[in-house]
Structure formats: structure tokens, C-alpha cells
Write a protein that holds these residues in place. Structure first.
Motif, PDB file in Angstrom:
ATOM      1  N   GLY A 186       0.852  -1.181   0.000  1.00  0.00           N
ATOM      2  CA  GLY A 186       0.000   0.000   0.000  1.00  0.00           C
ATOM      3  C   GLY A 186       0.888   1.231   0.000  1.00  0.00           C
ATOM      4  O   GLY A 186       1.958   1.231   0.603  1.00  0.00           O
ATOM      5  N   THR A 187       0.443   2.262  -0.695  1.00  0.00           N
ATOM      6  CA  THR A 187       1.229   3.489  -0.764  1.00  0.00           C
ATOM      7  C   THR A 187       0.356   4.697  -0.426  1.00  0.00           C
ATOM      8  O   THR A 187      -0.870   4.622  -0.483  1.00  0.00           O
ATOM      9  CB  THR A 187       1.830   3.695  -2.172  1.00  0.00           C
ATOM     10  N   ALA A 188       1.020   5.782  -0.103  1.00  0.00           N
ATOM     11  CA  ALA A 188       0.324   7.043   0.165  1.00  0.00           C
ATOM     12  C   ALA A 188       1.239   8.183  -0.272  1.00  0.00           C
ATOM     13  O   ALA A 188       2.455   8.014  -0.358  1.00  0.00           O
ATOM     14  CB  ALA A 188      -0.025   7.166   1.641  1.00  0.00           C
ATOM     15  N   LYS A 223       5.435   3.745   1.725  1.00  0.00           N
ATOM     16  CA  LYS A 223       5.046   2.419   1.253  1.00  0.00           C
ATOM     17  C   LYS A 223       5.014   1.470   2.440  1.00  0.00           C
ATOM     18  O   LYS A 223       5.905   1.496   3.291  1.00  0.00           O
ATOM     19  CB  LYS A 223       6.042   1.882   0.224  1.00  0.00           C
ATOM     20  N   VAL A 224       3.978   0.637   2.467  1.00  0.00           N
ATOM     21  CA  VAL A 224       3.843  -0.354   3.526  1.00  0.00           C
ATOM     22  C   VAL A 224       3.602  -1.703   2.861  1.00  0.00           C
ATOM     23  O   VAL A 224       2.746  -1.826   1.989  1.00  0.00           O
ATOM     24  CB  VAL A 224       2.666  -0.024   4.481  1.00  0.00           C
ATOM     25  N   GLU A 281       7.210  -4.433   6.117  1.00  0.00           N
ATOM     26  CA  GLU A 281       8.140  -3.372   5.740  1.00  0.00           C
ATOM     27  C   GLU A 281       7.416  -2.034   5.679  1.00  0.00           C
ATOM     28  O   GLU A 281       6.268  -1.964   5.249  1.00  0.00           O
ATOM     29  CB  GLU A 281       8.733  -3.684   4.364  1.00  0.00           C
ATOM     30  N   VAL A 282       8.102  -0.993   6.113  1.00  0.00           N
ATOM     31  CA  VAL A 282       7.616   0.381   5.982  1.00  0.00           C
ATOM     32  C   VAL A 282       8.765   1.194   5.394  1.00  0.00           C
ATOM     33  O   VAL A 282       9.874   1.176   5.917  1.00  0.00           O
ATOM     34  CB  VAL A 282       7.195   0.974   7.353  1.00  0.00           C
ATOM     35  N   ALA A 300      -1.305   4.560   4.132  1.00  0.00           N
ATOM     36  CA  ALA A 300      -0.662   3.432   3.444  1.00  0.00           C
ATOM     37  C   ALA A 300      -1.007   2.109   4.116  1.00  0.00           C
ATOM     38  O   ALA A 300      -1.267   1.103   3.442  1.00  0.00           O
ATOM     39  CB  ALA A 300       0.855   3.632   3.403  1.00  0.00           C
ATOM     40  N   VAL A 301      -1.046   2.092   5.443  1.00  0.00           N
ATOM     41  CA  VAL A 301      -1.420   0.873   6.169  1.00  0.00           C
ATOM     42  C   VAL A 301      -2.864   0.502   5.847  1.00  0.00           C
ATOM     43  O   VAL A 301      -3.173  -0.655   5.555  1.00  0.00           O
ATOM     44  CB  VAL A 301      -1.217   1.033   7.696  1.00  0.00           C
ATOM     45  N   ASN A 302      -3.753   1.475   5.882  1.00  0.00           N
ATOM     46  CA  ASN A 302      -5.159   1.193   5.568  1.00  0.00           C
ATOM     47  C   ASN A 302      -5.322   0.681   4.146  1.00  0.00           C
ATOM     48  O   ASN A 302      -6.132  -0.208   3.888  1.00  0.00           O
ATOM     49  CB  ASN A 302      -6.024   2.431   5.807  1.00  0.00           C
TER      50      ASN A 302
END
Length: 115
Positions: free
Chosen positions: A46-48, A54-55, A65-66, A88-90
Motif C-alpha cells: 500500500g502506498t500514500a 510504502k507499507v 516493511e515500511v 498506506a497501512v489502511n
């Protein structure tokens, strides 16, 4: 004596039909176990902020990973960075959940049992 309903002792279900139903349920259970194992091996990202955060998460729903780009690290605006990590986590959790529902839905016929 009054006659009971015309369904017989098993609701009209023949023993052979019951065996077929059990076999189908066992096949479905095996498919679900195999699909779950395959899903657990997958990795999601996931990205933001256009990719500045990036997660990565595995199929067991463990964050692995973060990554945070230097350009987004501003000591004066920690709140924005926190929001980006949260977003990103969501996103990665949503992606994994959607994939899991899609794959399991293939087996269960979209949520209900196919028999």
C-alpha cells in the motif's frame, strides 16, 4: 393414525445425495485450505502521498516493511507523516482483504455455499 407429511424420514433426501453433499463439502473445505495457504504466501503493498510512504504486508496480515522517502520527513510536520503512514497501512489492509474475499468467493460462489 394420520399419515405424516410426504417428505420421508430425511426430508426427501436420499442417502446417495447426502454422500454427494458431504463429498462436495469436503472438496470445498480442501480448496479453502489450499487457497488460504496460497494467500498467506502473497505480499501486498500500500502506498500514500504518491508513493512517498510504502507499507508491505504478507497474507497473514503482518506488516513486513515500511519505507518512507526522505523528502516527506519534516520535523515541523510530524502529523502529515503520521497521516501518510496511516493511509498506506489502511490501503494495504484493504488490498489484502479484497484479494482474500475474491479468492474465497471463487470457492463459495460469492459468499454463499454452492449447494
Amino acid at each position: 393414525m394420520a399419515k405424516r407429511g410426504g417428505f420421508g424420514g430425511m426430508g426427501g433426501m436420499m442417502p446417495g445425495n447426502m454422500n454427494n453433499l458431504m463429498k462436495q463439502a469436503q472438496r470445498m473445505q480442501k480448496q479453502m485450505e489450499e487457497t488460504k495457504a496460497a494467500l498467506e504466501e502473497k505480499e501486498y503493498e500500500g502506498t500514500a502521498g504518491g508513493g512517498v510512504v510504502k507499507v508491505k504486508m504478507n497474507g497473514k496480515k503482518e506488516i513486513t516493511e515500511v519505507k518512507i522517502s526522505e523528502e516527506v520527513v519534516d520535523p515541523e510536520d510530524i502529523e502529515m507523516l503520521e497521516d501518510l503512514v496511516l493511509a498506506a497501512v489502511n490501503e494495504v489492509v484493504r488490498l489484502q482483504s479484497e484479494d482474500e474475499q475474491t479468492e474465497m468467493g471463487k470457492i463459495t460462489g460469492g459468499g454463499g455455499l454452492p449447494f
